[in-house]
Enzyme design. Sequence first.
Site: not given
Length: 433
Positions: A403-405
């Site tokens: 998850d790039h967050r």
Amino acid sequence: MADFLLPDLGEGLTDAEIVSWLVSVGDEVQIDQPVVEVETAKASVEVPIPFAGKVSAVFGAPGERIPVGSPLISVEAVGTAASEAVSSEYSGNVLIGYGTSAGPGRRRRGSARRVAAANPAAPTSTTGRSATAAVANLPVAAAVSVISPVVRKLAHDHGIDLRGLRATDPSGVIRRSDVEQAITSATSTATIADSPIQQGETTGGSVERIPFTGLRRVVADKLSQSRREIPEATVWVDVDATGLLEARRTLNAANPEQPVSVLALLARFCVLGLARYRELNSRITADAVELQPDVNLGFAAQTDKGLMVPVVHGAQSLTTRQLSAQLAKHTEAARAGVLTPAQLTGGTFTVNNYGVFGVDGSAAIINHPEVAILGIGRIIDRPWVIDGELAVRKVTELTLAFDHRACDGGVAGGFLRYVADCVENPLTALGDL
């Protein structure tokens, strides 16, 4: 008369499907005796009753879903008031595997199974809910261990002789999957001579529907939610796993009674990597990334009911052999359909050995609400350059979806490279153990 309600199942589960009744109207039941088998969206469990007395009514037929808090069974007092005959230690409207201790309810399981075998027909409710008549009227083969009336009806409708089936379940009970396999085999071995269709003729086949129910529904919902909500990115690397396999052989030769699997070694390396790159062992909230204190390691397990992700809680506190034993134990429980909700929830990171399916790589979907999943492909012989010389080595592909967050590519790449280095040089991991 006491009414026993379907217990609060917890873990966000609000209903359950009746699989089979273990008692009939008129039977006498004891405190904590399992009276019905139900299937939730997460597992099949038996419901123990907290009352003693005579069964006066049951509510719902096999295959029917009932919400939590709805009447499940009514019991009349026998001798003393049924409302007073409640177990203080083992009962309280809870399910086996949902908090009930291994006490009288578990010891009486065998007798409940025998009651079910002797009375396999679905009982009829006395309050207006109708049981399935076709199920109730099916003939019973006493020598066949089949608990579920649904399974009997399925076999009856397709002309399958239960006496000729072999149970795949370790308990010896014939399950729905056994009957479905027999149906498939019978269909595939049918000869052209048995068919009324002549050569050159065509016929339109009916559409087969696989409904989204139970576990299949939960998996579909979670995968869809993951794709909707998670801005996912994927990185991968080819790895020389020759050293990994050699290390495994050495470990197993040293203690063959406690073998270590390839998945367990990979899981151990992931646990060590997550201690360094904690963003990948986290949860996303509305305004923060919450780093988790423990590594609750999930792993993908293929079962007859579909894909499950059992969770080994506190994996960072286990030795490699203990971790391997827990992975094996959870896999066996998943395939037997006896995992509890606690063993299927709370994961913080997932590993997936899709190499067992003969594939090299996969852009796996993150198991929401986790933020990363690491997969390993098949390990095969490939040409590999070592010190400028070409050699044949055992090579695999590691893939990390994240998850790039939760983190950027530097963290994800650093974690993947660390795990890859441990796979190529297992001794490297000793410094962090």
